[in-house]
Design an enzyme around this catalytic site. Structure first.
Site, PDB file in Angstrom:
ATOM      1  N   THR A  77     -17.883  -5.659  -0.702  1.00  0.00           N
ATOM      2  CA  THR A  77     -17.437  -4.276  -0.566  1.00  0.00           C
ATOM      3  C   THR A  77     -17.285  -3.708  -1.974  1.00  0.00           C
ATOM      4  O   THR A  77     -17.252  -4.459  -2.958  1.00  0.00           O
ATOM      5  CB  THR A  77     -16.073  -4.192   0.144  1.00  0.00           C
ATOM      6  OG1 THR A  77     -15.100  -4.899  -0.658  1.00  0.00           O
ATOM      7  CG2 THR A  77     -16.128  -4.784   1.544  1.00  0.00           C
ATOM      8  N   ASP A 110      -6.285   6.903   6.199  1.00  0.00           N
ATOM      9  CA  ASP A 110      -6.843   6.528   4.905  1.00  0.00           C
ATOM     10  C   ASP A 110      -6.408   7.541   3.854  1.00  0.00           C
ATOM     11  O   ASP A 110      -6.203   8.722   4.157  1.00  0.00           O
ATOM     12  CB  ASP A 110      -8.373   6.489   4.980  1.00  0.00           C
ATOM     13  CG  ASP A 110      -8.987   5.650   3.868  1.00  0.00           C
ATOM     14  OD1 ASP A 110      -9.340   4.493   4.139  1.00  0.00           O
ATOM     15  OD2 ASP A 110      -9.104   6.157   2.733  1.00  0.00           O
ATOM     16  N   LYS A 116      -0.249 -10.219  -2.412  1.00  0.00           N
ATOM     17  CA  LYS A 116      -0.864 -10.807  -1.233  1.00  0.00           C
ATOM     18  C   LYS A 116      -0.034 -11.969  -0.688  1.00  0.00           C
ATOM     19  O   LYS A 116      -0.022 -12.227   0.521  1.00  0.00           O
ATOM     20  CB  LYS A 116      -2.303 -11.258  -1.543  1.00  0.00           C
ATOM     21  CG  LYS A 116      -3.260 -10.088  -1.706  1.00  0.00           C
ATOM     22  CD  LYS A 116      -3.245  -9.188  -0.477  1.00  0.00           C
ATOM     23  CE  LYS A 116      -4.175  -8.007  -0.587  1.00  0.00           C
ATOM     24  NZ  LYS A 116      -4.155  -7.150   0.626  1.00  0.00           N
ATOM     25  N   TYR A 138      -1.701  -8.861  -8.226  1.00  0.00           N
ATOM     26  CA  TYR A 138      -2.428  -8.893  -6.953  1.00  0.00           C
ATOM     27  C   TYR A 138      -2.069 -10.145  -6.161  1.00  0.00           C
ATOM     28  O   TYR A 138      -1.797 -10.073  -4.958  1.00  0.00           O
ATOM     29  CB  TYR A 138      -3.930  -8.836  -7.228  1.00  0.00           C
ATOM     30  CG  TYR A 138      -4.776  -8.826  -5.977  1.00  0.00           C
ATOM     31  CD1 TYR A 138      -4.737  -7.758  -5.095  1.00  0.00           C
ATOM     32  CD2 TYR A 138      -5.641  -9.891  -5.682  1.00  0.00           C
ATOM     33  CE1 TYR A 138      -5.520  -7.739  -3.942  1.00  0.00           C
ATOM     34  CE2 TYR A 138      -6.421  -9.880  -4.555  1.00  0.00           C
ATOM     35  CZ  TYR A 138      -6.354  -8.812  -3.679  1.00  0.00           C
ATOM     36  OH  TYR A 138      -7.138  -8.810  -2.540  1.00  0.00           O
ATOM     37  N   ASP A 179      -1.210   8.917   2.401  1.00  0.00           N
ATOM     38  CA  ASP A 179      -0.873   7.867   1.445  1.00  0.00           C
ATOM     39  C   ASP A 179       0.171   6.986   2.121  1.00  0.00           C
ATOM     40  O   ASP A 179       1.323   7.395   2.295  1.00  0.00           O
ATOM     41  CB  ASP A 179      -0.303   8.496   0.169  1.00  0.00           C
ATOM     42  CG  ASP A 179       0.061   7.463  -0.895  1.00  0.00           C
ATOM     43  OD1 ASP A 179       0.182   6.265  -0.560  1.00  0.00           O
ATOM     44  OD2 ASP A 179       0.270   7.865  -2.056  1.00  0.00           O
ATOM     45  N   VAL A 180      -0.234   5.792   2.531  1.00  0.00           N
ATOM     46  CA  VAL A 180       0.661   4.949   3.327  1.00  0.00           C
ATOM     47  C   VAL A 180       1.758   4.278   2.499  1.00  0.00           C
ATOM     48  O   VAL A 180       2.561   3.524   3.039  1.00  0.00           O
ATOM     49  CB  VAL A 180      -0.120   3.888   4.137  1.00  0.00           C
ATOM     50  CG1 VAL A 180      -0.916   4.553   5.243  1.00  0.00           C
ATOM     51  CG2 VAL A 180      -1.022   3.059   3.230  1.00  0.00           C
TER      52      VAL A 180
END
Length: 263
Positions: free
Chosen positions: A199, A46, A168, A164, A72-73
């Site tokens: 969330t 994360d 996706k 966004y 940081d992926v």
């Protein structure tokens, strides 16, 4: 699941190593807890390294196995280092849950180039980097399951979410293409596509959409999907796709939206 059951090797991910990106908050945290309870050694990656370490400590306190790592992926060096640490600690991965992601809600004509690049890096490039780092481990074993977090936004456009939505859509096709390319080498890849979720990420999306004049109130969402989705419901869908229960399921997108996509 009790510790006694786990000690007998029960659980849908018993004996497996699972990597979860974005695994310290929201649906990712729910998946980290659930996958560990189902017998997996969980590697939580994360951006918030402290949250990842704290969650891993909680999982360990519950009698399960976990490793929390900050990374940081969207950055190749950090991805390689995190995957190498996970490999050294728990061995090669059996499951990868590419969950890390974020969003921008903003009128399209106001979106800056650096914002487009940032969101695509977090939501899409991260899957490329992490999957490319983990796949060799799975290929060496001749098996592996990859789950990518897509969204209803991959197919249902919303004003203010052009970037966004596009990201996706890429997540969905990434999962399908990986499934096709590696099907004959023992790798499955699927996408999970949630609706609106309870969330911090989901609640921020609702607030930002309403500021743009989009009716994203709980009442409006209730008419579309009955209620807000809970993080644990997304985690259970991801668990199914990750587990051997979905042994002949690959290249699909599983909607977790209580019928939003069925209308």
């Amino acid at each position: 699941m009790t510790n006694v059951e786990r000690s007998k090797g029960k659980g849908r991910l018993a004996g497996k190593v699972a990597i979860i990106t974005g695994g310290a908050g929201g649906c990712g945290a729910a998946a980290s807890r659930l996958f560990a309870a189902e017998g997996a050694k969980v590697i939580i990656i994360d951006l918030n390294g402290d949250a990842a370490v704290n969650l891993a400590s909680q999982i360990i306190a519950d009698g399960d196995q976990a490793l929390g790592l900050g990374a940081d992926v969207s950055q190749a060096v950090q991805v390689r280092e995190a995957i190498a640490r996970g490999l050294a600690e728990f061995g090669p991965a059996d499951v990868l849950f590419n969950h890390a992601g974020t969003l921008i809600v903003k009128p399209f004509l106001d979106v800056q180039e650096h914002e487009w690049d940032w969101l695509m890096a977090v939501n899409v490039k991260s899957m490329y980097l992490v999957t490319q780092a983990v796949l060799p481990q799975m290929l060496a074993k001749g098996s592996g399951s990859i789950v990518c977090t897509s969204s209803i936004s991959a197919q249902y456009a919303t004003p203010g979410e052009v970037v966004y939505n596009a990201s996706k859509g890429a997540c969905q096709m990434f999962a399908r293409a990986i499934a096709v390319e590696f099907r004959d080498r023992g790798i499955r890849c699927n996408a999970v596509a949630p609706g609106f979720i309870r969330t911090p990420h989901g609640e921020r999306e609702m607030r930002d959409l309403q500021l743009m004049g989009v009716d994203a109130s709980e009442a409006a969402i209730k008419s579309q999907q009955g209620r807000l989705c809970e993080p644990e419901e997304v985690a259970r869908a991801a668990l199914f796709l990750a587990s051997d229960d979905a042994s002949f399921v690959s290249g699909t997108q599983l909607f977790v939206d209580n019928g939003f996509s069925a209308v």
